[in-house]
Enzyme design. Structure first.
Site, PDB file in Angstrom:
ATOM      1  N   CYS A   1     -42.519 -23.214-102.626  1.00 52.81           N
ATOM      2  CA  CYS A   1     -42.064 -23.487-101.265  1.00 52.81           C
ATOM      3  C   CYS A   1     -41.793 -22.165-100.567  1.00 52.81           C
ATOM      4  CB  CYS A   1     -40.797 -24.343-101.303  1.00 52.81           C
ATOM      5  SG  CYS A   1     -39.985 -24.590 -99.706  1.00 52.81           S
TER       6      CYS A   1
ATOM      7  N   CYS B   1     -47.258 -22.639 -95.141  1.00 53.19           N
ATOM      8  CA  CYS B   1     -46.379 -23.647 -95.751  1.00 53.19           C
ATOM      9  C   CYS B   1     -47.200 -24.301 -96.851  1.00 53.19           C
ATOM     10  CB  CYS B   1     -45.935 -24.678 -94.710  1.00 53.19           C
ATOM     11  SG  CYS B   1     -45.086 -26.125 -95.409  1.00 53.19           S
ATOM     12  N   THR B   2     -46.613 -24.467 -98.010  1.00 56.34           N
ATOM     13  CA  THR B   2     -47.384 -24.978 -99.145  1.00 56.34           C
ATOM     14  C   THR B   2     -47.913 -26.387 -98.897  1.00 56.34           C
ATOM     15  OG1 THR B   2     -45.303 -25.655-100.210  1.00 56.34           O
ATOM     16  CG2 THR B   2     -46.235 -23.526-100.851  1.00 56.34           C
TER      17      THR B   2
ATOM     18  N   ASP C   1     -39.704 -27.461-105.798  1.00 53.44           N
ATOM     19  CA  ASP C   1     -39.782 -27.604-104.347  1.00 53.44           C
ATOM     20  C   ASP C   1     -38.910 -28.803-104.000  1.00 53.44           C
ATOM     21  OD1 ASP C   1     -40.451 -27.480-101.671  1.00 53.44           O
ATOM     22  OD2 ASP C   1     -42.570 -27.940-101.934  1.00 53.44           O
ATOM     23  N   SER C   2     -38.633 -28.992-102.718  1.00 51.61           N
ATOM     24  CA  SER C   2     -37.901 -30.190-102.332  1.00 51.61           C
ATOM     25  C   SER C   2     -38.796 -31.418-102.464  1.00 51.61           C
ATOM     26  CB  SER C   2     -37.378 -30.071-100.898  1.00 51.61           C
ATOM     27  OG  SER C   2     -38.456 -29.943 -99.989  1.00 51.61           O
TER      28      SER C   2
END
Length: 264
Positions: free
Chosen positions: A70, A177-178, A7-8
Site C-alpha cells: 500500500c 496506488c496499488t 494492506d487495508s
C-alpha cells in the site's frame, strides 16, 4: 520460504501475484484490515496504529519478509513498522515508480489518490527523480474504493474522470496506488490516444516482489513447483480472500486458502 503482505484491503493483490509468479513455491500470508479500512482518510497517527496491528498479525506467522502492499501505508507507517520488526523480519515498502517512468523522458502522468496527489511526499519524489520531465499529477477520485469492491460502473466512471484530467501528450502513466494495478489495462485503454505510440504504464508490484526476494537472499524461480500455501488474516483473524478479489486476474491466480503447517 514464507512472504507476508499487508494492506487495508485487496490493493496488495498486485504484489502478491508478482511474488507468486516469481516464487510459486513460497508460502504467502496476506494480512488485511477489513475492520479498519479504508486507511486513506485516517490521520497519519491513526493509520500507523492500524498498520502496526496488521503488521504484527502477519509477523506472528513468522514470515521471512513483509511487504507493505500500500502506497499510503508506506508513506506514513514504514518507519514505525521497520522499527518494530527489523532486523528480524525485513520490511519492504511500496513507492510509486516515478524514477523509471521519468527515465523514459515523459511527459508523465501520476495517477494517485486525492490524498497523495500534491502531497509533500509525492512532490519530493518528483523533484528527486523527475527533474526536467513534464509531470502531471492526476487525482483519481473514488477509483481505489471502486476497485476494492469490484464495482464495475464506479470503476468505469472513475477511470474516465481521471483520463479527462490526463493531458493528451502523456506517454507514460505511473500507477501511484496499488489498487490501480488491478485495472491497468482499463487505464491504458482510457488514456491511449489514437495514432500515438503505445502508452507505457509503470506499477510497483514487480519491483517490490523482486526486492523482497533480494532482502532475504533468494532468487526468482518461476519454474519452481507450485506448492506455496496461502493464509489470509482479516484484522488478525484467519479467514478467506474477500469475494471481490476473485474479480481480478491477480486474485484468481492465488490458490484456495490452505492451512500452514502447525507451528507448535
Amino acid at each position: 520460504m514464507k512472504i507476508a503482505l499487508m494492506d487495508s484491503g485487496i490493493g496488495l493483490l498486485a504484489a502478491t501475484a508478482a511474488v507468486r509468479r516469481l516464487r510459486p513455491d513460497a508460502d504467502l500470508v496476506l494480512s488485511l484490515d477489513p475492520d479498519g479500512m479504508p486507511w486513506g482518510p485516517r490521520t497519519p497517527e491513526d493509520l500507523t496504529r492500524r498498520a502496526l496491528v496488521v503488521a504484527e498479525a502477519a509477523a506472528a506467522r513468522e514470515p521471512d519478509a513483509l511487504i507493505i502492499g500500500c502506497n499510503t501505508a508506506t508513506v506514513h507507517a514504514l518507519p514505525a513498522i521497520r522499527a518494530r520488526l527489523e532486523p528480524g523480519i525485513p520490511v519492504v515498502g511500496t513507492v510509486p515508480a516515478i524514477k523509471p517512468a521519468a527515465a523514459g523522458g515523459g511527459p508523465v502522468a501520476i495517477w494517485a489518490t486525492p490524498a497523495t496527489t500534491g502531497s509533500p511526499y509525492q512532490r519530493g519524489l518528483i523533484e528527486k527523480f523527475a527533474d526536467g520531465v513534464k509531470v502531471t499529477e492526476v487525482p483519481c477520485w473514488g477509483l481505489a474504493e471502486a476497485v476494492e469492491y469490484a464495482e464495475e460502473t464506479a470503476i468505469e466512471a472513475a477511470v474516465a474522470a481521471a483520463a479527462e484530467l490526463t493531458p493528451d501528450d502523456v506517454t507514460t502513466v505511473v500507477l501511484g496506488c496499488t489498487h490501480y494495478e488491478l485495472v491497468a489495462e482499463r487505464i491504458r485503454a482510457a488514456v491511449q490516444r489514437p495514432g500515438t505510440a503505445p502508452l507505457v504504464l509503470h506499477g510497483s508490484a514487480g519491483a517490490v516482489a523482486a526486492q523482497a526476494l533480494r532482502r532475504i537472499g533468494e532468487q526468482p524461480a518461476p519454474d519452481a513447483s507450485a506448492e506455496g500455501t496461502l493464509t489470509v488474516l482479516l484484522s488478525g483473524r484467519e479467514g478467506e480472500l474477500p469475494e471481490a478479489a476473485l474479480h481480478y486476474a491477480e486474485g484468481r491466480l492465488l490458490p484456495a486458502v490452505t492451512p500452514l503447517p502447525d507451528r507448535a
